[in-house]
Design an enzyme around this catalytic site. Structure first.
Site, PDB file in Angstrom:
ATOM      1  N   CYS A  97      53.430 -16.085 -62.252  1.00  0.00           N
ATOM      2  CA  CYS A  97      52.029 -16.286 -62.616  1.00  0.00           C
ATOM      3  C   CYS A  97      51.871 -17.513 -63.524  1.00  0.00           C
ATOM      4  O   CYS A  97      52.108 -18.623 -63.095  1.00  0.00           O
ATOM      5  CB  CYS A  97      51.459 -15.016 -63.249  1.00  0.00           C
ATOM      6  SG  CYS A  97      49.651 -14.962 -63.255  1.00  0.00           S
ATOM      7  N   HIS A 126      52.598 -11.322 -58.459  1.00  0.00           N
ATOM      8  CA  HIS A 126      53.414 -10.464 -59.323  1.00  0.00           C
ATOM      9  C   HIS A 126      54.328  -9.569 -58.492  1.00  0.00           C
ATOM     10  O   HIS A 126      53.899  -8.514 -58.018  1.00  0.00           O
ATOM     11  CB  HIS A 126      52.518  -9.598 -60.208  1.00  0.00           C
ATOM     12  CG  HIS A 126      51.831 -10.355 -61.294  1.00  0.00           C
ATOM     13  ND1 HIS A 126      52.307 -10.402 -62.595  1.00  0.00           N
ATOM     14  CD2 HIS A 126      50.709 -11.102 -61.287  1.00  0.00           C
ATOM     15  CE1 HIS A 126      51.500 -11.147 -63.332  1.00  0.00           C
ATOM     16  NE2 HIS A 126      50.519 -11.583 -62.551  1.00  0.00           N
ATOM     17  N   GLU A 144      56.560  -7.645 -59.531  1.00  0.00           N
ATOM     18  CA  GLU A 144      56.788  -6.374 -60.238  1.00  0.00           C
ATOM     19  C   GLU A 144      55.647  -5.392 -60.024  1.00  0.00           C
ATOM     20  O   GLU A 144      55.748  -4.217 -60.393  1.00  0.00           O
ATOM     21  CB  GLU A 144      56.983  -6.634 -61.734  1.00  0.00           C
ATOM     22  CG  GLU A 144      55.708  -6.756 -62.553  1.00  0.00           C
ATOM     23  CD  GLU A 144      54.923  -8.029 -62.336  1.00  0.00           C
ATOM     24  OE1 GLU A 144      53.788  -8.111 -62.817  1.00  0.00           O
ATOM     25  OE2 GLU A 144      55.448  -8.955 -61.674  1.00  0.00           O
TER      26      GLU A 144
END
EC number: 6.3.5.5
Length: 455
Positions: free
Chosen positions: A295, A379, A381
């Site tokens: 990001c 992202h 994750e």
């Protein structure tokens, strides 16, 4: 169906038939009516429409950048994501809050299980309808109670479809939420532009700290620009002990103590982080250490490499955005939250695009052609969102372990004699994060240093 279930709840003090005391207590706790005082509230877009609704959060006024998310679930994670710092978050999902807000419980690594930071980060919350009755086994309070406790204003009963249509056509705009009173919509001083504030400085750690893996296989330095808890968890769960540094720490001066460097997500304009960009540029000039950015970390790495960033009209904030892996042709559904992007046309010749957004063709990642350095705008994750691209952490950790093995081959004493820096950082184990393991690391490092000194 839920309404019929609520009607079937016995009066206070009476028992559910054929239900044991434990289940009865849980049912009564999770479906109780969580009402907060409602006042008139107004959501005003500068030079745009005004929407009237009801307050269900803190009794305070706030201004910021109005942005929207199309995510269906995951509001506790979204609202605690430091990337939303200074922004008023508009939810397109019609009903928000139906599963309440969970506790600040921590996992085996000492990281928050349900939140991405200890506090609510968004400046304000805008929804069409808020659920005052919530039901979930992890819930401890309602969305309204949480917002009120965190000092964040929230408004419901507004036409979020009209708001999002305006933001999509006009772009992300300055806006404000006022509770209990109204201000002149023409007063510019009532609007605060978070883009003029160094937001990363507000959310980054103020001092380095350490988080230990249960069975550490490598050591990664994390540059904290507003790092999410699940990013730390994604690294630690793969055997990486991590040391987290402030965003402006001169990481190039200590990189030789680590097996990898990670650059986190964060809020605001990447060009505000000039110190970080300089340190990353020096890092790439002086070290071959593997680097991974996510990001804002992706944008900062691009700036350090010599590329430029651009502001998107209304950004990408959702859990279902398709990104194409340009090396394999595979499409991943990704979780995203950003208002800036890397201008792919400005990438230097030794870099190439890694991922591309299939909705707006914006850049979603880049990779170095000859070194173990890559980054993604989305992202991997998740939290919330899909885990299609979580394998990128495996790719990164594999490169970190290879780098560590190569360094050990050339410098056999590298891991046996800990540096004073690492001994000091290990002593600063993050509060509440596996203090026993942290202490063992400190004791082991001190003992090794003593043996080395005696020799």
């Amino acid at each position: 169906m839920f309404a019929r279930f609520c009607k079937a709840i016995p009066a206070k003090g009476r028992a559910f038939p054929s239900v044991n005391a434990s289940i009865q207590s849980r049912l009564m706790a999770t479906v109780r009516n969580q009402r907060v005082p409602h006042e008139r509230a107004t959501f005003t877009i500068r030079d745009g429409p005004i929407f009237h609704g009801k307050s269900f959060g803190a009794r305070t006024n706030i201004s910021g950048e109005a942005v929207f998310t199309t995510s269906l679930v995951g509001y506790p994670e979204s609202l605690t994501d430091p990337s939303y710092r200074g922004q008023i978050l508009v939810f397109t999902q019609p009903l928000i809050g139906n599963y309440g807000v969970p506790s600040a419980e921590r996992d085996q690594h000492g990281l928050l299980k349900y939140f991405e930071s200890p506090h609510l980060q968004a400046a304000g919350v805008v929804v069409a309808d808020v659920a005052e009755q919530y039901s979930h086994w992890t819930a401890v309070e309602s969305l309204g109670e949480w917002c009120a406790r965190e000092g964040v204003p929230a408004i419901s009963g507004v036409d979020t479809r009209a708001i999002v249509t305006y933001l999509r056509e006009q772009g992300s705009s300055l806006a404000r939420i006022t509770v209990g009173e109204e201000y002149d919509a023409d007063q510019d001083e009532a609007f605060t532009d978070p883009e003029q504030i160094h937001l990363v400085r507000q959310v980054s750690t103020k001092a380095p700290f350490h988080v230990s893996a249960a069975d550490p296989q490598c050591h990664v330095a994390v540059i904290d620009c507003g790092v999410k808890e699940n990013i730390l968890r994604s690294l630690v769960s793969r055997g990486a002990s991590i040391t987290v540094f402030p965003f402006d720490y001169p990481i190039h001066k200590v990189a030789h103590h680590f097996d990898g460097v990670f650059i986190s997500n964060g809020p605001g304009d990447p060009t505000h982080c000039q110190d970080t960009t300089y340190h990353l540029r020096r890092l790439m000039e002086t070290s071959q250490v593997p680097i991974f950015g996510i990001c804002l970390g992706h944008q900062l790495l691009a700036l350090a490499a010599g590329a430029r960033t651009i502001k998107l009209k209304y950004g990408n904030r959702a859990h279902n955005i398709p990104a194409l892996d340009m090396s394999t042709g595979r499409c991943h559904i990704t979780s995203q939250n950003h208002g800036y992007a890397v201008d792919v046309d400005t990438l230097p010749s030794d870099w190439k695009p890694y991922f591309v957004n299939l909705n707006d063709s914006s850049n979603e990642g880049m990779i170095h052609k000859s070194r173990p350095i890559f980054s993604t705008q989305f992202h991997p994750e998740a939290k919330g969102g899909p885990l299609d691209s979580s394998y990128l952490f495996d790719i990164y950790i594999d490169s970190v372990r290879k780098y560590k093995a190569n360094q050990a081959a050339f410098h056999p004493q590298r891991d046996s004699i800990p540096s004073p820096l690492l001994v000091d950082l290990l002593a600063k184990e993050r509060v509440g994060v596996q203090p026993t393991i942290g202490m063992q690391n400190v004791q082991a490092a001190a003992a090794a240093a003593a043996v080395a000194a005696a020799a």
